[in-house]
Structure formats: C-alpha cells, structure tokens
Write a protein that holds these residues in place. Structure first.
Motif, PDB file in Angstrom:
ATOM      1  N   LYS A 123      -1.710  -7.535   5.666  1.00 27.60           N
ATOM      2  CA  LYS A 123      -1.625  -6.754   4.436  1.00 27.60           C
ATOM      3  C   LYS A 123      -0.765  -7.407   3.374  1.00 27.60           C
ATOM      4  CE  LYS A 123       0.788  -3.308   5.101  1.00 27.60           C
ATOM      5  NZ  LYS A 123       0.889  -3.717   6.344  1.00 27.60           N
ATOM      6  N   PHE A 134      -4.869  -4.884  -0.620  1.00 29.62           N
ATOM      7  CA  PHE A 134      -4.504  -3.467  -0.578  1.00 29.62           C
ATOM      8  C   PHE A 134      -3.323  -3.114  -1.444  1.00 29.62           C
ATOM      9  CE2 PHE A 134      -7.177  -3.566   3.164  1.00 29.62           C
ATOM     10  CZ  PHE A 134      -8.006  -2.522   2.833  1.00 29.62           C
ATOM     11  N   ILE A 184      -4.960   0.168   6.544  1.00 29.58           N
ATOM     12  CA  ILE A 184      -3.885   0.193   5.554  1.00 29.58           C
ATOM     13  C   ILE A 184      -2.530   0.244   6.214  1.00 29.58           C
ATOM     14  CG2 ILE A 184      -2.853   1.601   3.752  1.00 29.58           C
ATOM     15  CD1 ILE A 184      -5.603   2.230   2.821  1.00 29.58           C
ATOM     16  N   ALA A 231       0.814  -1.200   0.000  1.00 32.04           N
ATOM     17  CA  ALA A 231       0.000   0.000   0.000  1.00 32.04           C
ATOM     18  C   ALA A 231       0.853   1.259   0.000  1.00 32.04           C
ATOM     19  CB  ALA A 231      -0.923   0.001   1.217  1.00 32.04           C
TER      20      ALA A 231
END
Ligand code: HEM
Lengths: 577, 283
Positions: free
Chosen positions: B15, B20, B8, A303
């Motif tokens: 994750k 994501f 996030i 991310a």
C-alpha cells in the motif's frame, strides 16, 4: 521597574590562584580566550523581565539539542518495511516503516525514551512560542529600529527555520499524522503552477510517499537546519553584544550609555539559573503530559485519516488558511490552477514572511525616522505599531482556530460549516476592529501619561472648600517619573518635499513621496505628543494656585483630613465632635 | 466488497507505494454503497422466531412511544416539506431498535440535527419487545449474540482490529475514539464506554450519518476484532501522562502556550529579584 542605578557596587578582586586557575592560564596562553572574554565579561546588561524572553527561546533550543542527540541514538530514519516486535502489544506483528518502529521502540523499550521524546516535542513547541513572544517584545518596544534591523532579520529567519525544523521533526516518526502532514506539504508543492508535480517528484524521490522522504528530512532535521540555527543564533548574540542591549528610558539612561549589571556574575547567574528553570519546566511537561502519542495514531497509511488531524500549533495558521479558503480552481488548456491551495499555501505565507522581515524598513520609510535608537519606546508611544501587532495576533488566533474548526465544533457543540463561514468573514472584519480598539487604547494611555505630567497623580484625597465644592488633590509626580515620561521623542509627520519635478510635471518619485506623506499622516495623526516646557510650567503654576486655594483650609481641618497623607499622623485619632 | 477492505487495510508494504492514496471520502462512499447492498441482500435474514405475545407487547409500547413519529404501523411519517418525522422502520431489524432505544437515542426527545444519547427510557424487556415488533415487520439484522461481540481474541486479531478501526472508523471517530465533528452540526460521538453489543449494532445498522458496515463489508470476525481493540484501548494506561483530551495537536498547542506563560512568569520573578543590597535600600 527594579533596575540598577549603577554598574555595580564592588570592584573586581583578584582570586588567589588555584589548580583550576593554573589550567585556565595554560589554556589562555594558547587560546587567548580570557583576554577576549575579559572585555565581554564586563559588558553590562540592563535588567527587565521582558529582556529575558529571548532567553526562554535560547534555553529551549539547548534543551532541544540535548534531547535530540539522545533520540538520534535510537531513531532509524528509514522507510524500509519491518514487522514490529516490540513490547507495545496493540501494534505487535504489524508491518510498518523502520522509522515508526524505532519511534515505538524509543517510546516503549528505551529507558527514559518516552520522556525524552516528549521533552523534545514540548521543547520544540515552547521554542517557537518563545521566539514569537520575544519577537513581540522587540516589536512592541521598537527595539528593531536602527541600528538593529539586521538582528530583526536574523530573528525572522530563525523563526522560519524553527518552524521548518519543527515540521521536519514532526514528519520523522512516520505515524499517521506525520504522513497526513506530509501529504498536505505534497499538495502545497503540487499547487505550484506548471512545475508542481515535478517538484513533488523531486522532493519525494518519486510518487508520494516514496521511500526516501524520512531519511531526507532526517538530514535536514539533525544537520542542516540545526547547523543554520546555531550559526544564526551565534550571529544574533554577537550583534546583540556589538550593538549593546537597548534599555528603557529613565534617569541616568541615555542613547549613549547602558545601565545595568555586568555579565559576570549577576547576569550570568541569573541566565544560568534560568536554563535550569526552562529545562525543568520542559521535563515536567514531558513527564506529565502526553504529546504526539504516535502509538495511538498507528503507522502512516495513505488510505487512513483521523479526525483531529492537525499540525503542531505553529503551523496552525497555514492549516487555517487552507481550511477557510473557498475551492477556487481555474482550468486552462488541460491544466488546473489550484487557487484554493496556491493562495493559502504559497502566496499567503510568502507575503506574511516578507511583511515580518520587511517591517523595520516599511516603518522607517513611512515615519521617515532613520536615526539610531538605543532607548526603547513604550508600546503606547507607538500606537499604530502596537495596534498592528494586536491585529496580527488576532489574525493568528483566528486562523489557528479555523485550523482547529472540527475540534471547536466537537468540543463546544458548534456547527462546523458555520465556524468556517464565520472565519471567512471574520478574518477580514475582526482584525481591523482590534486595530482600532488597540490604537485608541494606546492613545488613551498617552493621554493619562500627559495628565500625570501636567496635573500630577490623583491622591484620592477629596477636599471640600468653604463653598461646599469638592476637589480631588493632585500631587506632582516624582522627578524620576517625570523624566521617564518625558524621555520619549516628539513624532514628526513626514511632509512631501515637492510634488512636481523641475518642469512642473508630476514625477513618479514625487508620487511615491506623496503616498509616503499620506501614510505618515495616517500613522501619526492621532498621536498625543508629550507636553511642551510651557505647558509643563503652566501645569505647575496651576498646581500652585490650587495649593494656595487649599491653604486657608489648613487651619480648619475637617475630621479625617489628618490622614490625607501630608500630615504626620503619629498619635492622631479621629476627633470626636 | 470484502476484498476491497482487505486490500486497503491489509499488507502495508504494497500500500505504501499504491494507488490507494485516494481520499477517504471515496472509501466511505464505497463502504456506504456496499453497506446498502448488504442490508438489502437477504443474507441477514432474521432467524430468531419471536413469540406472538412479545410482538404484541412491543406493538403496544410502540403505539404509545414511537408511533407519533414513526406512524402507527411504523410506516414512517412525512412532514409537509417531505422530510421525515420518523423514517419507516420495516426492515431496519431488531439490532437497530436495540441500538437506538438501548443507547437512549429513541424515542427522540425533539427533532434536531442528530438524535442524542440519553439514559434509556425503556427497560431490557421492553426493548426486547419493541425490537421483536419491529423485526416482525420485515427482515433486518438481528440483535447479535454475546459470543459474536465478546470473548477472547489473539493478540494478532487485536492488532488486526486496530487496523480495521483506523481504516474504517478514525476518519469520523478520531484515533483514540474520542469523537469528532461532521458537517452541519452533526458529530461522531466518543466510543469510550459504549458497550460491546452497541458497537456491534452500530456497525451493523449504521445509525444516522454513520455508514452501514454490513457483514459483507466487515465480517462478524472483523467486527469482533474491532470491538476487542476498542475495549483494550479503553483499559490501556496513558503511557505519556495526561492525555489532554486525546484530540490531537490543537490541545497540545494550547498547553504549550500555557507552558510559555509559566516561563514568562519565571522571567518576571527572576527580574524582580535583583541584588539584595538594593532591595533593602528600597524597603
Ligand atoms: C530547533 C530545533 C528542533 C526542533 C524544533 C525539533 C522538533 C522536533 C519534533 C517536533 C519532533 C517530533 C517528535 C515526536 O516524535 O513527537 C522531532 C523529532 C526528532 N528530532 Fe528534533 N527538533 C529540533 C532539534 C533536533 C536536534 C538538534 C536533533 C538531533 C541532533 C533532533 C533529533 C530528532 C530526532 C532523532 C527525532 C525523531 C525521534 C522521534 O520522533 O522519536 N532534533 N524533532
């Protein structure tokens, strides 16, 4: 050029036997190395700085092996989640992969670890740069010509492997830039029509990033590629010894001999010394300049992304191609063909690689020159080839700059978009311009060589004759220089043999032949050839006339002429009038 | 919104294999939307009551220094082409004025792609007055108090701040906060040396291309953690030696070529020093 004119001055002398010699004899009786080595030790190597460029690559590779082995003692190639508990407080307590944690550990908790990590990375950057520089030398001097095409191919594969090895290493620490690089690699793989996603899943063992890529790359990085590199470097050196080294033309040097120093002791001493210089330079760089500060990037996290995400310089060309490629895509029956990635990411590198590897054969075909060559060409004596390299270097530079477009924009306060548009056009316009310029430049240098041969060198002495006219004295160049300058061969434009076959019909083979003749014409047409014997004689004759012209002036020395370099000036002073 | 950021930037293990991996653009889009929502929401009501004299002083200053672009009542002025000489300022809040004027961006020297920093044109009192005036025009984020942006944080909070920074800010500002380019000649400046208060205000008001990180997106605590991370990075020694600009592999590559140049120089040097006997003969 400082070159040996003989193979050595002293004959080899027998040493008195010592303990070490005894051990050596013991080993030799069983291994027979000395007998083998004796011949090689007497092998002669010509001496020129440009012949040592490959050595920079070799020694940085050795440095990589040494530092890399050190790193393996502490590096843990695993993507298992751990919580960092080392001494770098900015990241303490953060969950991350074991690979990243162990890289932090090497950097902060292993004595000398950061130095060795940085040395390893700097050596990698130097290794590939040195290979390229070495390759440029081989290219510019025509050292890849028969019989050395195979060694050129090996060199090309070494370069490719070096880049792959570097990329694998860059991906190991599993930091933010590693992962971003892998993400791009993933995209490149996925851009393969139809098979892309399967290949990506195979590579990552599931959906990106998966949990096995680091351990897989580790095997590639410390076993597979280094093994291949070692084997190929070995083959490279063997072929070098087998073919013998090329040399610059000059008095006493022919296609049949090699003039230089024997391997032992002169060359070995120089080479050994050079290793320490390379290692020392790498150590200085590793000690003084930060490289890949993974602790500042943070662990990889899909991310996140950071400004200044670039690959190491040797991948800059790929990055640049990706960045300037317009976003073309085709949608067919629910499939997407990503030209925007497929072309720059797969087609372009493969095309470039084929061009590099195939170059000796392409040139041979065009020039029709299939003879053996052991004397080197000066870059100016192959203007088209030299200009081609200049254009390729330009392409590389432009693409690297395009890959760093955001850095350029930020550092030089430029407009990011405009840089990209400029590069899109520039990549097609600038290299051809550089090509023309370099070619003309080389040809001008040929002209100046011919001038030296025909008219001698400019002495800087200005003569004034009775009529008041001024001329500059030219003196003939030395025999040795004249020999060197005329050592080059004449170029022959390939002529198509016959354009029609037996029945008067244009044959497909003939069409190729015509193309070849055309290319050959384009290749050679502006080259200057060395003067013929008649021209040289004519030139000398001319010089004699000129000299006669000067003779009557001898007695009437104008003041200052006594310093023209052709008089004994002991005790001379400016005459007073 | 807050949940999203948390997810996030939070636990890494989840994750790694998560969905994501979406491009950061999407993330920013979400943040901007969230920021706009939060800016409009009444949660940030200006609680500080400014006395009338400060406001009057601010208005006087505004008329002289700012009205030419922002309008006499800060209502904004449109150019013929429909663009802003200066936008309307009602509701931007005291924090925006304190940031813009305190970093010297306002009064803008000349129209351009981006208002550049320069030495501030007003002193602290004047900035306070201008801020009070603009704040009186409509509710907006107020100037943060010192305890909001400074003060000790635990190491765990610092590390968390680093994660927030990498998740929300590095895309534009670079991993070492050294700054980066944005499309169209715009750029995100280096954050090194920017005061804690201004960092806080920048997040709160989102100057120009920067998204607003309202308190709904990054809580005051998160902001404080980011600031302490940035401040501690500033004082961090350069463990690896010269940082080469902290702009990533491009500058490293240039130094690598410099290194190769040095080694080629050594090669020339070695080749030039051959056997002594020959040297003497030539001399
Ligand atoms: C041509 C040879 C090689 C090249 C171009 C190369 C390149 C690299 C690069 C660029 C890195 C990333 C370093 C960093 O963290 O900044 C790396 C890491 C690493 N390399 Fe190599 N390497 C080579 C050979 C080797 C060899 C022979 C070994 C071991 C036998 C090795 C072991 C490692 C290890 C363990 C790491 C990860 C450690 C770390 O990143 O801190 N490498 N390599």
């Amino acid at each position: 050029m400082s070159n040996a004119k003989t193979n050595g001055t002293k004959p080899a002398t027998a040493e008195k036997s010592s303990k070490a010699a005894g051990a050596a004899t013991w080993a030799d009786d069983r291994l027979g190395i000395a007998t083998m080595a004796k011949k090689q030790i007497r092998k002669v190597f010509p001496d020129h700085w440009s012949f040592m460029l490959g050595e920079i690559a070799l020694w940085s590779f050795v440095t990589l092996l040494i530092t890399g082995v050190f790193l393996t003692f502490w590096f843990k190639p695993s993507m298992t989640d751990v919580v960092y508990n080392g001494s770098y407080s900015q990241l303490r307590g953060l969950p991350m992969s074991e690979a990243y944690a162990s890289t932090l550990n090497i950097s902060f908790d292993v004595r000398g670890g950061l130095l060795l990590r940085q040395m390893h990375h700097w050596a990698a950057m130097l290794f590939i740069a040195a290979m390229l520089v070495h390759m440029m030398r081989v290219f510019l001097t025509g050292a890849f010509r028969k019989p050395r095409e195979l060694n050129w191919l090996i060199g090309g594969v070494l370069l490719l492997l070096g880049i792959v090895e570097g990329f694998a290493g860059y991906s190991l620490p599993d930091d933010l830039l590693s992962g971003t690089g892998l993400r791009i690699a993933d995209g490149l793989v996925k851009a393969t029509p139809v098979l892309g996603s399967y290949m990506s899943f195979f590579m990552f063992g599931g959906e990106f990033p998966g949990d096995s890529i680091v351990s897989r790359l580790y095997t590639v990085h410390i076993l597979l590629v280094p093994g291949l590199l070692l084997a190929l470097i070995g083959a490279h050196m063997l072929l070098l010894v087998y073919h013998k080294h090329t040399q610059w033309p000059g008095p006493g040097r022919t296609e049949q001999n090699v003039v230089g120093y024997p391997m032992m002791p002169v060359y070995a001493a120089k080479a050994g010394g050079f290793f320490f210089i390379v290692f020392g330079t790498v150590a200085l760089m590793g000690g003084l300049m930060t490289i890949n500060p993974v602790w500042r990037f943070g662990p990889y996290n899909p991310a996140e992304v950071t400004a200044g995400s670039q690959p190491d310089w040797y991948m800059g060309i790929a990055e640049g191609l990706l960045r300037i490629m317009p976003g073309w895509e085709t949608h067919l029956w629910g499939f997407t063909l990503s030209w925007n990635i497929f072309i720059p990411g797969q087609i372009a590198p493969i095309a470039l690689l084929s061009l590099v590897l195939g170059y000796p054969f392409i040139e041979q075909w065009i020039t029709g020159d299939k003879r053996e060559h052991h004397l080197l060409q000066r870059p100016r004596d192959a203007p088209t080839r030299t200009a081609f390299l200049a254009a390729m270097i330009t392409v590389y530079g432009l693409l690297w700059a395009a890959g760093g477009n955001d850095i350029l924009a930020h550092v030089f306060h430029l407009n990011l978009n405009k840089i990209t548009y400029f590069m899109r056009g520039g990549i097609f316009i600038i290299p051809p311009l550089v090509f023309l310029l370099a070619k003309r430049w080389a040809i001008s240098l040929q002209r100046s060589d011919n001038d030296r041969l025909l008219h001698g060198y400019e002495t800087g002495v200005i003569m004034r004759d009775a009529q008041g006219g001024y001329t500059e004295r030219h003196l003939p160049i030395s025999e040795a220089e004249a020999y060197t300058l005329t050592a080059r061969e004449r170029d022959h434009i390939y002529v198509a043999s016959s354009t029609v076959d037996a029945n008067g019909v244009a044959a497909p083979a003939a069409r190729m032949d015509t193309l070849r003749a055309k290319l050959s014409h384009l290749w050679f047409k502006d080259y200057l050839q060395k003067p013929t014997v008649e021209e040289l004689e004519e030139g000398h004759h001319h010089a004699e006339i000129e000299h006669e012209h000067d003779v009557p002036l001898e007695g009437h020395a104008a003041d200052g002429h006594q310093f023209d370099g052709r008089h004994d000036i002991a005790g001379e002073e400016l005459r007073q009038h | 919104m807050r949940l999203l950021t948390r997810r996030i930037s939070g636990g890494l293990s989840a994750k790694r294999r998560s969905r994501f991996a979406a491009p950061v653009v999407l993330l920013l889009g979400l943040l901007i939307t969230g920021g706009a929502y939060a800016a409009l929401a009444p949660a940030n009501a200006n609680t500080k009551t400014d006395d009338a004299t400060t406001i009057a002083k601010g208005r006087a200053l505004f008329l002289v220094g700012c009205a030419s672009c922002h309008g006499k009542n800060a209502e904004g002025i449109l150019t013929v082409r429909g663009k802003n000489y200066g936008p309307a300022l009602a509701g931007v809040g005291a924090a925006a004025v304190d940031f813009q004027v305190g970093t010297g961006r306002m009064p803008m020297a000349q129209p351009g792609v981006q208002a550049l920093q320069k030495p501030p044109a007003y002193n602290a009192d004047e900035i306070e007055a201008l801020a009070a005036y603009v704040a009186s025009l409509g509710t907006g984020p107020s100037i943060p108090s010192a305890d909001q942006y400074s003060g000790k944080v635990s190491n765990q909070e610092l590390v968390e701040g680093g994660e927030f920074f990498r998740t929300n800010c590095t895309a534009c500002h670079n991993f070492a906060a050294a700054g980066g380019a944005l499309p169209g000649g715009k750029f995100a400046p280096s954050l090194v040396g920017v005061s804690a208060k201004h960092i806080y205000e920048a997040m709160l008001t989102g100057p120009q291309q920067m998204p607003v990180f309202s308190n709904g997106v990054l809580t005051p605590q998160d902001k404080k953690e980011i600031i302490s991370y940035l401040k501690s990075s500033e004082t961090e020694p350069n463990y690896g030696g010269f940082a080469l600009g902290s702009i990533g592999p491009v500058s490293e590559g240039m130094f690598a070529w410099l290194g190769v140049g040095v080694l080629v120089g050594f090669a020339v040097w070695i080749a030039a020093h051959t056997s002594r006997s020959k040297k003497k003969k030539e001399a």
